[in-house]
Design an enzyme around this catalytic site. Structure first.
Site, PDB file in Angstrom:
ATOM      1  N   MET A  46      -7.971   2.263 -10.192  1.00 43.99           N
ATOM      2  CA  MET A  46      -6.777   1.550 -10.642  1.00 43.99           C
ATOM      3  C   MET A  46      -7.118   0.477 -11.674  1.00 43.99           C
ATOM      4  O   MET A  46      -6.413   0.302 -12.673  1.00 43.99           O
ATOM      5  CB  MET A  46      -6.072   0.908  -9.448  1.00 43.99           C
ATOM      6  CG  MET A  46      -5.498   1.886  -8.452  1.00 43.99           C
ATOM      7  SD  MET A  46      -4.097   2.819  -9.118  1.00 43.99           S
ATOM      8  CE  MET A  46      -2.862   1.515  -9.211  1.00 43.99           C
ATOM      9  N   LEU A  54      -9.612  -5.215  -6.249  1.00 47.17           N
ATOM     10  CA  LEU A  54     -10.797  -4.957  -5.454  1.00 47.17           C
ATOM     11  C   LEU A  54     -10.456  -4.163  -4.196  1.00 47.17           C
ATOM     12  O   LEU A  54      -9.288  -3.957  -3.874  1.00 47.17           O
ATOM     13  CB  LEU A  54     -11.471  -6.292  -5.109  1.00 47.17           C
ATOM     14  CG  LEU A  54     -11.851  -7.120  -6.362  1.00 47.17           C
ATOM     15  CD1 LEU A  54     -12.140  -8.566  -6.002  1.00 47.17           C
ATOM     16  CD2 LEU A  54     -13.034  -6.480  -7.073  1.00 47.17           C
ATOM     17  N   LYS A  59       3.666  -4.984   0.314  1.00 49.12           N
ATOM     18  CA  LYS A  59       2.813  -3.839  -0.012  1.00 49.12           C
ATOM     19  C   LYS A  59       2.311  -3.151   1.253  1.00 49.12           C
ATOM     20  O   LYS A  59       2.346  -1.916   1.367  1.00 49.12           O
ATOM     21  CB  LYS A  59       1.621  -4.294  -0.861  1.00 49.12           C
ATOM     22  CG  LYS A  59       0.589  -3.199  -1.143  1.00 49.12           C
ATOM     23  CD  LYS A  59       1.172  -2.027  -1.927  1.00 49.12           C
ATOM     24  CE  LYS A  59       0.176  -0.863  -2.040  1.00 49.12           C
ATOM     25  NZ  LYS A  59      -0.979  -1.192  -2.874  1.00 49.12           N
ATOM     26  N   ASN A  61       5.115  -1.261   2.933  1.00 53.29           N
ATOM     27  CA  ASN A  61       5.354  -0.034   2.178  1.00 53.29           C
ATOM     28  C   ASN A  61       4.299   1.021   2.514  1.00 53.29           C
ATOM     29  O   ASN A  61       4.613   2.202   2.727  1.00 53.29           O
ATOM     30  CB  ASN A  61       5.344  -0.344   0.678  1.00 53.29           C
ATOM     31  CG  ASN A  61       5.562   0.882  -0.171  1.00 53.29           C
ATOM     32  OD1 ASN A  61       6.688   1.320  -0.375  1.00 53.29           O
ATOM     33  ND2 ASN A  61       4.479   1.452  -0.698  1.00 53.29           N
ATOM     34  N   ASN A  62       3.034   0.590   2.586  1.00 51.77           N
ATOM     35  CA  ASN A  62       1.955   1.532   2.886  1.00 51.77           C
ATOM     36  C   ASN A  62       2.015   2.028   4.321  1.00 51.77           C
ATOM     37  O   ASN A  62       1.558   3.142   4.611  1.00 51.77           O
ATOM     38  CB  ASN A  62       0.599   0.895   2.591  1.00 51.77           C
ATOM     39  CG  ASN A  62       0.273   0.917   1.107  1.00 51.77           C
ATOM     40  OD1 ASN A  62       1.162   1.151   0.282  1.00 51.77           O
ATOM     41  ND2 ASN A  62      -0.970   0.674   0.755  1.00 51.77           N
ATOM     42  N   SER A  68       4.238   4.965   3.979  1.00 52.07           N
ATOM     43  CA  SER A  68       3.576   6.058   3.247  1.00 52.07           C
ATOM     44  C   SER A  68       2.496   6.721   4.092  1.00 52.07           C
ATOM     45  O   SER A  68       2.407   7.952   4.169  1.00 52.07           O
ATOM     46  CB  SER A  68       2.957   5.515   1.957  1.00 52.07           C
ATOM     47  OG  SER A  68       3.947   5.054   1.073  1.00 52.07           O
TER      48      SER A  68
END
Length: 313
Positions: free
Chosen positions: A33, A86, A192, A195-196, A199
């Site tokens: 990324m 990181l 985040k 959200n993960n 997912s």
């Protein structure tokens, strides 16, 4: 709150720095990324200084005009804004506060942005230490994957003071098409991770459905076809199971080991908040079993193959 397209951040902040004065950007962490994100910033015309523990990761950006630094401290000394991308909260802490870290080179008035998925605690800890050096910190983890990083089309989940996010907005827009202000410092990390959770659990429940169908002797191809035309349809079904796993492609769009790390951060956060984590705990079990089978560096969709008796890493 979503940060508006029209930035109001050209007003001076409390230290008298205007957003148009932010020209020197440091970027630490040039992995899957980080490298395309840094490339977008360089292409936008910023002066870019980069660092990664792997010299080969720096080479392309150096050839394109970026300056290669020898340490995070050196990056910070050369930058108005320092961005970290990181792999783990322990790495974030070391890069920011370690013996040769950002804290020892950061300039008063600089902004430090943690764009890693590292959880809310480490960014708050580092912000407190960096405040003593006159630096301000926001967290801004991202949604979507490498394909979006290549186009500057990430979703950015920012936490921190609105004026600091405003000062950094022009730089953030080099890598993201949407910027959401999620709340105070650490809130971007919380959104985040939440959200993960959805997912990662979505892949785990696909794995469970696939295993159940196979063990019962039913046609797994029919299962996939039915799910894609009913309320069981999902992004993970189409882009992970159908587009990758069933085609034998386990090249990492998002490494399974990173997904496991995120799920463990979630488990820790939920435990400290006394928040429910029953579904998450069950999903994490699938990822831990996958790691035990040697799938850590495979795509996170490899979870779907955990129950396959003949699978080998």
């Amino acid at each position: 709150m979503t940060v508006p397209e029209e930035s109001t951040a050209t007003q001076p902040d409390a230290q008298g720095t205007r957003v148009e004065d932010v020209r020197r950007i440091g970027f630490i962490g040039l992995g899957t990324m980080g490298r395309p994100m840094a490339g977008q910033i360089l292409a936008a015309g910023y002066e870019l200084t980069v660092y990664d523990v792997a010299p080969t990761a720096v080479a392309d950006l150096r050839d394109a005009g970026a300056r290669a630094a020898a340490s995070p401290r050196e990056v910070a000394a050369a930058s108005d804004v320092v961005i970290c991308m990181l792999t783990h909260p322990d790495v974030v802490r070391e890069v920011l506060l370690g013996a040769d870290g950002v804290a020892h080179g950061v300039r008063p008035g600089a902004i430090v942005i943690d764009m890693s998925t590292s959880g809310p605690d480490v960014v708050r800890e580092c912000a407190e230490a960096l405040a003593d050096r006159g630096a301000r910190v926001i967290d801004a983890p991202v949604g979507k994957g490498p394909w979006a990083a290549e186009k500057g089309d990430l979703t950015i989940l920012a936490g921190g003071e609105a004026d600091v996010i405003g000062r950094a907005e022009a730089v953030l827009r080099c890598v993201g098409s949407e910027i959401h202000h999620c709340g105070p410092l650490g809130s971007g990390q919380v959104i985040k991770l939440a959200n993960n959770l959805v997912s990662c659990a979505n892949i785990a429940i696909l794995a469970e459905a696939y295993a159940l169908t196979r063990r019962a002797g039913a046609d797994t191809d029919v299962l996939v076809k039915v799910m894609s035309h009913t309320s069981a349809d999902s992004w993970q079904l189409r882009n992970t199971l159908i587009a990758k796993v069933l085609k034998g492609d386990l090249s990492p769009m998002f490494k399974l080991g990173l997904a496991t790390k995120d799920m463990r951060l979630l488990e820790d956060l939920a435990g400290r908040l006394s928040a429910p984590f029953g579904c998450g705990r069950s999903a994490l079990d699938w990822y831990e079993r996958a790691e035990e089978k040697g799938m850590t560096d495979q795509d996170w969709g490899a979870v779907i193959l955990v129950d396959e008796p003949n699978w080998q890493a």
